[in-house]
Design a protein around this motif. Sequence first.
Motif, PDB file in Angstrom:
ATOM      1  N   PRO A 149      42.734  38.806  40.681  1.00 49.21           N
ATOM      2  CA  PRO A 149      41.628  37.849  40.237  1.00 49.21           C
ATOM      3  C   PRO A 149      41.659  37.687  38.544  1.00 49.21           C
ATOM      4  O   PRO A 149      40.972  36.656  38.170  1.00 49.21           O
ATOM      5  N   VAL A 150      41.908  38.633  37.773  1.00 47.08           N
ATOM      6  CA  VAL A 150      41.747  38.498  36.493  1.00 47.08           C
ATOM      7  C   VAL A 150      42.987  37.744  35.816  1.00 47.08           C
ATOM      8  O   VAL A 150      42.984  36.943  35.004  1.00 47.08           O
ATOM      9  N   GLN A 151      44.152  38.377  35.961  1.00 44.47           N
ATOM     10  CA  GLN A 151      45.470  37.565  35.797  1.00 44.47           C
ATOM     11  C   GLN A 151      45.415  36.268  35.973  1.00 44.47           C
ATOM     12  O   GLN A 151      45.693  35.447  35.020  1.00 44.47           O
ATOM     13  N   MET A 152      45.417  35.567  37.190  1.00 45.49           N
ATOM     14  CA  MET A 152      45.446  34.264  37.322  1.00 45.49           C
ATOM     15  C   MET A 152      44.243  33.458  37.189  1.00 45.49           C
ATOM     16  O   MET A 152      44.307  32.343  37.487  1.00 45.49           O
ATOM     17  N   CYS A 153      43.109  34.003  36.509  1.00 41.54           N
ATOM     18  CA  CYS A 153      42.283  33.050  35.904  1.00 41.54           C
ATOM     19  C   CYS A 153      42.431  33.167  34.349  1.00 41.54           C
ATOM     20  O   CYS A 153      42.465  31.768  33.774  1.00 41.54           O
ATOM     21  N   LEU A 154      42.875  34.221  33.777  1.00 41.66           N
ATOM     22  CA  LEU A 154      42.967  34.125  32.268  1.00 41.66           C
ATOM     23  C   LEU A 154      44.184  33.999  31.827  1.00 41.66           C
ATOM     24  O   LEU A 154      44.224  33.420  30.739  1.00 41.66           O
ATOM     25  N   VAL A 155      45.347  34.179  32.506  1.00 36.20           N
ATOM     26  CA  VAL A 155      46.575  33.720  31.874  1.00 36.20           C
ATOM     27  C   VAL A 155      46.617  32.124  31.534  1.00 36.20           C
ATOM     28  O   VAL A 155      47.080  31.726  30.745  1.00 36.20           O
TER      29      VAL A 155
END
Length: 504
Positions: A149-155
């Motif tokens: 949930p963090v990686q695939m929003c922020l990358v």
Amino acid sequence: MSRKVKACSACQRNGRLTCRRTRLGDPCLKTYPLESVDLLKRARVAFQAGRTVKENFRLAQLEAVVQMLEEHECDFVDALGRDLRKPRFETVVSELILVKNEAVYAINNLKKWMQPQKVERNLSTTLDDCLVISEPLGVVLIIGTWCSPVQMCLVPLVGAIAAGNCAIISPSECTVHTTELLHRLIPFYLDNECFHVILAGMSDLPEVIELKFDHVFFTGNKEDGSKIALAAARTLTPVTLILGGKNPCYVDQHCDISTTVQRIAWARFHNAGQSLVAPDYILCHTDVKARLVQALKCCLMEFYGSNPQESRSFGRIVNLEIFNRTRDILWRSGKVAVGGHVIEAEKYIAPTVLTDVAESDLVMQKEIFGPVLPILTVNNVDEAIGFINKQEKPLCVYAYSTNGKVISRLMSETCSGSFCSNDCILQSVMVALPFGGVGASGMGSFHGRYSFDTFSHKKSCLLRSARFECVTYLRYPPFEDRNLSLMTWASSLSQKSQGWCQIM
């Protein structure tokens, strides 16, 4: 020490936050359509004012992303622990560090990426400038997934910022604590007019998309991806789709079994098996099946102990819907060789290895978002390649062998979004490699320069002078055979030296 987080001034003026709540720490409430319209208008006004164009603005926003992750590492660890019981190690390594790497890479390369690219000139443009300029698309929508949930929003956000876009981010509604944290932090660290967070369920997203964005970036399963693509098509909005599927993993009889099982087990069972890029099933040579299963048993014991339920290194399924779906797949497929224990109250499924699996079993027909690893056997590499090519094109293909010819054949004779030999997942997180699907596993790619390109329009520019009309007059009416002969002759000369020409 972390800065005190507060609502941005713009939100305070409006009397509400992007995701409305009664007080800090309460769960985010659903963003209503009118609020989405308002946020889109604000972002579009900011973009049209040229707010995101300058290099120093983009650098400042990228640096703010890094600062946010560094100052709130503990908050992200806590949020992902609540949502997925994700171990701190996994959160830092597979979520936060990956995003920081992307942001730092973009910061270090942004000046080069933004420069116009000169292209080859032909005879008629020898004295002109031929350029490709990377223009930001506008306001983009980034839809994250609960798996990362963090990686695939922020990358993807890093790519959108680097390319000079405004962005609206829609994290997964399944990971409520992480979504709440992103909503709370992003307005504090990033520009309040250019970047916003909304909370919308999958059933609401088609309506949001029809508000008309300049690009939609979606990560998730194929079924939801089809709905997103259909909604985007209604407004001719381009999309990037990173979709899950059945990622095959071939284990050859010539491989280091000990290293192979450690790398496969790590990839399959990290985040309790909830990953778009983990190996979905093993195709192993019949000669190594028994050794492989035994080695997996020993490896899982070493990783998680005799009772993985008590291990602090093993997570939980995100919600009961995914838990029940994975449990049903597990119970209706093959034979349990390792694990198989489930506890509904904890959303716990033990790391499980299945043998005696048939191609028709449910576990081979459905995407697996849980710690279940089916093993099928093949007699040779030809059979493995044939099996993989019968299926839809996967996001990843993995192959383990010490035989270079076997690796080369798997890489060249199968089609997938990515390929990795003698390891898993790493090809999907490298900033220097594009990552994305093909066919049923998606379209488009991202990471590093490829993210910048995804969120840019490549505008072709020809800067001509008003000179040499003595040549260009040949194209004007009235058309004469003499002029055509001269243009044909000049074109033939150029084709011999350069391979192409356009005398215009």
